[in-house]
Design a protein around this motif. Sequence first.
Motif, PDB file in Angstrom:
ATOM      1  N   LEU A   8       0.829  -1.204   0.000  1.00  0.00           N
ATOM      2  CA  LEU A   8       0.000   0.000   0.000  1.00  0.00           C
ATOM      3  C   LEU A   8       0.866   1.257   0.000  1.00  0.00           C
ATOM      4  N   GLN A   9       1.903   1.270   0.820  1.00  0.00           N
ATOM      5  CA  GLN A   9       2.813   2.423   0.857  1.00  0.00           C
ATOM      6  C   GLN A   9       3.519   2.607  -0.477  1.00  0.00           C
ATOM      7  N   LEU A  10       3.990   1.506  -1.047  1.00  0.00           N
ATOM      8  CA  LEU A  10       4.689   1.590  -2.333  1.00  0.00           C
ATOM      9  C   LEU A  10       3.753   2.050  -3.443  1.00  0.00           C
ATOM     10  N   LEU A  11       2.523   1.549  -3.439  1.00  0.00           N
ATOM     11  CA  LEU A  11       1.559   1.945  -4.462  1.00  0.00           C
ATOM     12  C   LEU A  11       1.176   3.416  -4.310  1.00  0.00           C
ATOM     13  N   SER A  12       1.016   3.862  -3.083  1.00  0.00           N
ATOM     14  CA  SER A  12       0.691   5.273  -2.829  1.00  0.00           C
ATOM     15  C   SER A  12       1.806   6.180  -3.331  1.00  0.00           C
ATOM     16  N   ALA A  13       3.053   5.782  -3.049  1.00  0.00           N
ATOM     17  CA  ALA A  13       4.190   6.568  -3.533  1.00  0.00           C
ATOM     18  C   ALA A  13       4.269   6.527  -5.058  1.00  0.00           C
ATOM     19  N   THR A  14       3.945   5.379  -5.627  1.00  0.00           N
ATOM     20  CA  THR A  14       3.929   5.246  -7.085  1.00  0.00           C
ATOM     21  C   THR A  14       2.890   6.189  -7.691  1.00  0.00           C
ATOM     22  N   ALA A  15       1.751   6.300  -7.039  1.00  0.00           N
ATOM     23  CA  ALA A  15       0.696   7.197  -7.521  1.00  0.00           C
ATOM     24  C   ALA A  15       1.170   8.646  -7.542  1.00  0.00           C
ATOM     25  N   GLN A  16       2.150   8.948  -6.687  1.00  0.00           N
ATOM     26  CA  GLN A  16       2.716  10.304  -6.641  1.00  0.00           C
ATOM     27  C   GLN A  16       3.893  10.468  -7.609  1.00  0.00           C
ATOM     28  N   GLY A  17       4.186   9.415  -8.389  1.00  0.00           N
ATOM     29  CA  GLY A  17       5.253   9.494  -9.387  1.00  0.00           C
ATOM     30  C   GLY A  17       6.614   9.052  -8.889  1.00  0.00           C
ATOM     31  N   ASP A  18       6.678   8.393  -7.746  1.00  0.00           N
ATOM     32  CA  ASP A  18       7.950   7.938  -7.163  1.00  0.00           C
ATOM     33  C   ASP A  18       8.432   6.693  -7.902  1.00  0.00           C
ATOM     34  N   ARG A  19       9.448   6.887  -8.736  1.00  0.00           N
ATOM     35  CA  ARG A  19       9.964   5.782  -9.552  1.00  0.00           C
ATOM     36  C   ARG A  19      10.659   4.713  -8.702  1.00  0.00           C
ATOM     37  N   GLN A  20      11.329   5.113  -7.632  1.00  0.00           N
ATOM     38  CA  GLN A  20      11.993   4.147  -6.765  1.00  0.00           C
ATOM     39  C   GLN A  20      10.968   3.250  -6.067  1.00  0.00           C
ATOM     40  N   ALA A  21       9.857   3.834  -5.634  1.00  0.00           N
ATOM     41  CA  ALA A  21       8.796   3.043  -5.012  1.00  0.00           C
ATOM     42  C   ALA A  21       8.215   2.061  -6.033  1.00  0.00           C
ATOM     43  N   PHE A  22       8.051   2.520  -7.268  1.00  0.00           N
ATOM     44  CA  PHE A  22       7.536   1.638  -8.316  1.00  0.00           C
ATOM     45  C   PHE A  22       8.508   0.493  -8.577  1.00  0.00           C
ATOM     46  N   ALA A  23       9.811   0.804  -8.604  1.00  0.00           N
ATOM     47  CA  ALA A  23      10.818  -0.244  -8.806  1.00  0.00           C
ATOM     48  C   ALA A  23      10.762  -1.265  -7.665  1.00  0.00           C
ATOM     49  N   ASN A  24      10.587  -0.791  -6.455  1.00  0.00           N
ATOM     50  CA  ASN A  24      10.487  -1.666  -5.293  1.00  0.00           C
ATOM     51  C   ASN A  24       9.216  -2.516  -5.368  1.00  0.00           C
ATOM     52  N   LEU A  25       8.121  -1.893  -5.774  1.00  0.00           N
ATOM     53  CA  LEU A  25       6.853  -2.611  -5.957  1.00  0.00           C
ATOM     54  C   LEU A  25       7.023  -3.709  -7.005  1.00  0.00           C
ATOM     55  N   TYR A  26       7.685  -3.385  -8.081  1.00  0.00           N
ATOM     56  CA  TYR A  26       7.955  -4.358  -9.138  1.00  0.00           C
ATOM     57  C   TYR A  26       8.778  -5.518  -8.598  1.00  0.00           C
ATOM     58  N   GLN A  27       9.846  -5.184  -7.887  1.00  0.00           N
ATOM     59  CA  GLN A  27      10.748  -6.207  -7.354  1.00  0.00           C
ATOM     60  C   GLN A  27      10.016  -7.172  -6.420  1.00  0.00           C
ATOM     61  N   ARG A  28       9.112  -6.651  -5.609  1.00  0.00           N
ATOM     62  CA  ARG A  28       8.406  -7.470  -4.629  1.00  0.00           C
ATOM     63  C   ARG A  28       7.263  -8.302  -5.234  1.00  0.00           C
ATOM     64  N   SER A  29       6.738  -7.896  -6.377  1.00  0.00           N
ATOM     65  CA  SER A  29       5.533  -8.551  -6.883  1.00  0.00           C
ATOM     66  C   SER A  29       5.668  -9.193  -8.253  1.00  0.00           C
ATOM     67  N   ALA A  30       6.686  -8.863  -9.012  1.00  0.00           N
ATOM     68  CA  ALA A  30       6.783  -9.344 -10.394  1.00  0.00           C
ATOM     69  C   ALA A  30       6.785 -10.866 -10.488  1.00  0.00           C
ATOM     70  N   GLY A  31       7.451 -11.532  -9.581  1.00  0.00           N
ATOM     71  CA  GLY A  31       7.504 -12.995  -9.623  1.00  0.00           C
ATOM     72  C   GLY A  31       6.136 -13.622  -9.473  1.00  0.00           C
ATOM     73  N   LYS A  32       5.352 -13.113  -8.538  1.00  0.00           N
ATOM     74  CA  LYS A  32       4.007 -13.651  -8.322  1.00  0.00           C
ATOM     75  C   LYS A  32       3.113 -13.361  -9.519  1.00  0.00           C
ATOM     76  N   LEU A  33       3.216 -12.148 -10.052  1.00  0.00           N
ATOM     77  CA  LEU A  33       2.391 -11.788 -11.199  1.00  0.00           C
ATOM     78  C   LEU A  33       2.774 -12.619 -12.422  1.00  0.00           C
ATOM     79  N   TYR A  34       4.058 -12.853 -12.584  1.00  0.00           N
ATOM     80  CA  TYR A  34       4.522 -13.660 -13.708  1.00  0.00           C
ATOM     81  C   TYR A  34       4.003 -15.098 -13.574  1.00  0.00           C
TER      82      TYR A  34
END
Length: 180
Positions: A8-34
């Motif tokens: 939730l924190q990472l997504l909220s930061a992503t909504a504000q345009g935080d690229r580092q938060a988006f990268a972290n969100l990707y890192q934590r979830s990409a495997g499950k989504l894949y």
Amino acid sequence: MDPNQVFLQLLSATAQGDRQAFANLYQRSAGKLYAVSLQMLRRRDLAEEAVQEAFVRIWHNAGEYQQEKGEVLTWMISIVRYRALDMLRATKSRRETDVDELEEAIHHQTPEQELYEQRNRVRIDRCMDRLEDSQRSAIELAYFRGLTHMEVCARMELPLGTIKTWIRRGLERLKRCLES
């Protein structure tokens, strides 16, 4: 910290345009989504494309997430799932799926990839076996066979609300099992 709170924190930061938060969100979830995408599409190239397109949508729509409707990861999985369903429908209509291609793609896995996928399948199967029969059937139809909720309703001859409840509760139990 609760994994959903982190997402939730990472997504909220992503909504504000935080690229580092988006990268972290990707890192934590990409495997499950894949894993979800690959299970549905059965082709690595299509699964990767679905996940990539899903993350583009997540980046652009992060501000539209509504916490009261479910957990962040569930929201992200639904984005990937709908993208995979779109791709399945497009593939069916174009008749691009070739059994020989699929078999060839499966046989070109490295031993490490095969072991990783086998371990994940065993964990998922173990957790799926712990679900109630109704939940397991609905989830298998929707997530592993790629049926829409309406198609699951028709197949199981039950109302949409029942199917959605079974899927939601089953996914919650599955998530808890996989995280333990």
